[in-house]
Scaffold this active site. Structure first.
Site, mmCIF file in Angstrom:
data_model
loop_
_atom_site.group_PDB
_atom_site.id
_atom_site.type_symbol
_atom_site.label_atom_id
_atom_site.label_comp_id
_atom_site.label_asym_id
_atom_site.label_seq_id
_atom_site.Cartn_x
_atom_site.Cartn_y
_atom_site.Cartn_z
ATOM 1 N N ASP A 157 17.608 -24.568 -12.960
ATOM 2 C CA ASP A 157 18.418 -23.873 -13.976
ATOM 3 C C ASP A 157 19.404 -24.870 -14.599
ATOM 4 O OD1 ASP A 157 19.855 -23.943 -11.460
ATOM 5 O OD2 ASP A 157 21.338 -22.616 -12.348
ATOM 6 N N HIS A 467 9.779 -25.483 -10.349
ATOM 7 C CA HIS A 467 10.582 -24.570 -11.166
ATOM 8 C C HIS A 467 11.730 -25.392 -11.728
ATOM 9 C CE1 HIS A 467 12.138 -20.532 -12.168
ATOM 10 N NE2 HIS A 467 13.331 -21.065 -11.950
ATOM 11 N N ASP A 513 2.688 -24.854 -5.254
ATOM 12 C CA ASP A 513 3.174 -25.706 -6.354
ATOM 13 C C ASP A 513 3.029 -24.936 -7.657
ATOM 14 O OD1 ASP A 513 4.008 -27.816 -7.892
ATOM 15 O OD2 ASP A 513 2.016 -28.743 -7.980
ATOM 16 N N GLU A 522 11.565 -24.930 -6.376
ATOM 17 C CA GLU A 522 12.579 -25.376 -7.334
ATOM 18 C C GLU A 522 12.998 -26.786 -6.945
ATOM 19 O OE1 GLU A 522 15.683 -22.498 -8.128
ATOM 20 O OE2 GLU A 522 16.711 -23.872 -9.485
HETATM 21 O O1 9MR Z 1 19.763 -22.635 -2.356
HETATM 22 C C1 9MR Z 1 20.160 -21.299 -2.642
HETATM 23 C C2 9MR Z 1 19.473 -20.342 -1.688
HETATM 24 O O2 9MR Z 1 19.899 -20.580 -0.370
HETATM 25 C C3 9MR Z 1 19.744 -18.911 -2.103
HETATM 26 O O3 9MR Z 1 19.057 -18.038 -1.255
HETATM 27 C C4 9MR Z 1 19.324 -18.730 -3.559
HETATM 28 C C5 9MR Z 1 19.500 -17.329 -4.084
HETATM 29 O O4 9MR Z 1 20.815 -17.015 -4.206
HETATM 30 O O5 9MR Z 1 20.045 -19.632 -4.376
HETATM 31 C C6 9MR Z 1 19.796 -20.962 -4.076
HETATM 32 O O6 9MR Z 1 20.557 -21.762 -4.880
HETATM 33 C C7 9MR Z 1 20.219 -21.820 -6.240
HETATM 34 C C8 9MR Z 1 21.498 -21.652 -7.025
HETATM 35 O O7 9MR Z 1 22.050 -20.397 -6.776
HETATM 36 C C9 9MR Z 1 21.311 -21.899 -8.509
HETATM 37 N N1 9MR Z 1 20.651 -23.153 -8.756
HETATM 38 C C10 9MR Z 1 19.415 -23.327 -8.039
HETATM 39 C C11 9MR Z 1 19.605 -23.174 -6.556
HETATM 40 C C12 9MR Z 1 18.307 -23.427 -5.782
HETATM 41 O O8 9MR Z 1 17.361 -22.432 -5.942
#
Ligand code: 9MR
Ligand code: ZN
Length: 545
Positions: A157, A467, A513, A522
């Site tokens: 993101d 992602h 993947d 991601e």
């Molecule tokens: O790494 C985070 C994971 O432990 C959580 O379960 C998830 C959902 O809240 O979010 C992950 O962190 C994300 C972050 O909120 C936004 N940027 C990408 C991160 C990795 O997916």
């Protein structure tokens, strides 16, 4: 490759697809019955033969594992392991074997820069226009404008989050501080010069972190749009940016990494170093006035990352340890002791628990330390390394992870465990755990039951559809190199993953993947930074005294 279907690994023999140092431990893993193996060179000439060993049933992969140990084959070259009709991906044995992957995982931070354009001469085909430079509004009043441009995109993101950014920058800075020879001459082809490239890259993030601090010293938790952007290039994400509330964890982490950086950059740029120190001091003052934990929760209607924490004990401890290491001021030493009255892990180095970074700060500090406390900190690392060594020995793939550890972003934990092996060796001034640190990297780069190299652009069978918004929007087949995928997650947390991963799949195989699988595939800055640290250790080594 089709972006929707998930490609199956054509290889049944798993190796580190980058390769091995000539003198490293080298083990290929098979999950089919076999008795012998060969190593063939690129002309298909057999260069080595050996017997495989039945390792046994491996719970986290659900595989009965056989292993081919070719540690005593040390000749430089490019090879495959074969057995019967099966073969491995290609790999090298060479002194410079990690050069490409190391350069790539470090350069990834440049590709994630926000607030500037990526020029062709630095980014090649991955160039793009300036992004996210418009002023952000304070979410609370939706009126006040603030300039918080810069820093790295967090992940797939386009959000920028302080605790995540501080963690990633700290991994990189400690990697540099502890293993400088691995970085001093490493050229990344980025715009800045005048200091090692890793420091120039971290500076880009640090300048942004400083902008996230409010006048009174509190630090905003994140800057993002209200909802995640669609899959467009960063310059086309023109939604209104918001700066969200101050949190005590963001304030402590921002202060801590600025204090760490202040010491490191002093030699290169006095005024930058001074600015970093002032940011850290202001964070301390704010925290003193706000002794209670102020967590972060997304307001209703906002779906960007939360990075919530349960408490800020480890964050405050980390800050005070960095402040003591920077200034030698006794008042910070008292605060270190006081913060240790709370319970938190002292070897953790992830993005929520920062205790291990505080311990590192204390152990590396140039001022007088309490010998009992210092010994306790280094013993913790050694004990944890020993515990992880036992886990790794029980795993057919050499990975120091238990079933419960395969959650969202498990590859970070694999790398943080590699970091613990590295840190323990560093303080013991020995290479006791080097093979174990390397085993974690081997897992990341292909010694795992999916057969994937989890680093884009590296390895014959590698993930290519993470992602990651720009990688999907740029229309280029080959993903931006050097991105570390989050990897297997036994709790698939998105619709695509739920469809692709059958119930009961062993934890190490819960991976696809696929661009839609954000809970499995991601990328984030702190997954990359932990890999940089491990590579820093393996390439820089321990200086024996
Ligand atoms: O790494 C985070 C994971 O432990 C959580 O379960 C998830 C959902 O809240 O979010 C992950 O962190 C994300 C972050 O909120 C936004 N940027 C990408 C991160 C990795 O997916
Ligand atoms: Zn941007």
């Amino acid at each position: 490759m089709d972006k929707i279907t998930v490609k199956r690994c054509p290889f049944k023999i798993f190796v580190n697809q980058t390769g091995y140092y000539p003198d490293s431990r080298k083990i290929a893993v098979m999950n089919f019955p076999c008795e012998s193996f060969r190593i063939i060179d690129s002309g298909e000439v057999c260069r080595y033969e050996g017997k495989t060993e039945l390792f046994g049933y491996d719970e986290n992969s659900g595989d009965t594992v056989y292993r081919a140990d070719f540690t005593d084959f040390t000749e430089e070259g490019t090879y495959r392991v074969t057995s019967g009709n099966e073969k491995s991906a290609e790999f090298s044995i060479a002194e410079n074997v990690y050069d490409k992957v190391f350069g790539d995982v470090l350069k990834a931070f440049y590709y994630l820069r926000c607030g500037c354009g990526l020029e062709e001469k630095y980014a090649g085909v991955y160039k793009h226009g300036k992004c996210h430079t418009s002023p952000a509004l304070l979410y609370d009043d939706k009126k006040t404008e603030t300039d918080v441009s810069g820093g790295w995109h967090d992940a797939g993101d386009y959000g920028r989050y302080v605790t995540a950014g501080a963690c990633a920058a700290a991994h990189l800075l400690y990697a540099y501080k502890m293993f400088p020879t691995a970085f001093e001459k490493r050229q990344l082809n980025i715009p800045e010069s005048g200091m090692p490239d890793i420091l120039a890259e971290c500076r880009y993030e640090l300048e942004w972190l400083m902008k996230m601090q409010r006048e009174d010293g509190g630090v905003y938790h994140k800057v993002t749009t209200e909802r995640h952007a669609p899959f467009v290039m960063p310059e086309d994400d023109n939604g209104q940016l918001y700066v969200f509330a101050v949190s005590s964890s963001a304030t402590a982490d921002c202060g801590a990494v600025c204090a760490l950086a202040s010491g490191i950059y002093e030699k290169y740029d006095k005024s930058f170093s001074e600015g970093l120190r002032i940011t850290a001091e202001k964070a301390c003052l704010w925290l003193e006035k706000n002794p209670e934990f102020i967590g972060f929760k997304n307001p209703d209607g906002c779906n960007t990352g939360g990075y919530g924490e349960r408490d800020d004990y480890s964050n405050r401890f980390w800050l005070y340890a960095e402040m003591y290491a920077l200034t030698g001021d006794k008042k910070y030493h008292d605060k270190i002791k006081k913060s240790l009255e709370n319970n938190f892990p002292l070897t953790a180095m992830g993005y929520t628990e920062m205790g291990g970074l505080g311990a590192l700060a204390y152990l590396l500090c140039g001022y007088e330390t309490d010998k009992v406390l210092a010994k306790q900190f280094s013993d913790n690392f050694r004990r944890e390394a020993e515990r992880l060594k036992n886990i790794s020995d029980k795993c057919g793939y050499g990975c120091a992870m238990e079933e419960k550890d395969f959650y969202w972003g498990s590859n970070m934990l694999v790398m943080v465990r590699g970091m613990i092996f590295a840190v323990s060796d560093y303080f013991e001034k020995k290479s006791t755990y080097k093979n174990y640190a390397a085993a974690q990297l081997n897992y990341l780069l292909g010694v795992n039951p999916t057969g994937y190299s989890y680093v884009t652009g590296n390895g014959e069978f590698r993930c290519n559809y993470p992602h990651l918004r720009p990688a999907n929007a740029d229309g280029i087949d080959e993903c931006i190199p050097g991105m570390v995928s989050g990897g297997p997650n036994r709790f698939p947390g998105d619709r695509a993953a739920e469809m692709l991963i059958p119930k009961g799949t062993p934890p190490m195989k819960c991976y696809a993947d696929n661009v839609d699988c954000y809970s499995l595939n991601e990328i984030t800055i702190y997954w990359n930074s932990s890999a940089v640290f491990v590579l820093g250790y393996l390439c820089g080594g321990i200086t024996k005294s």
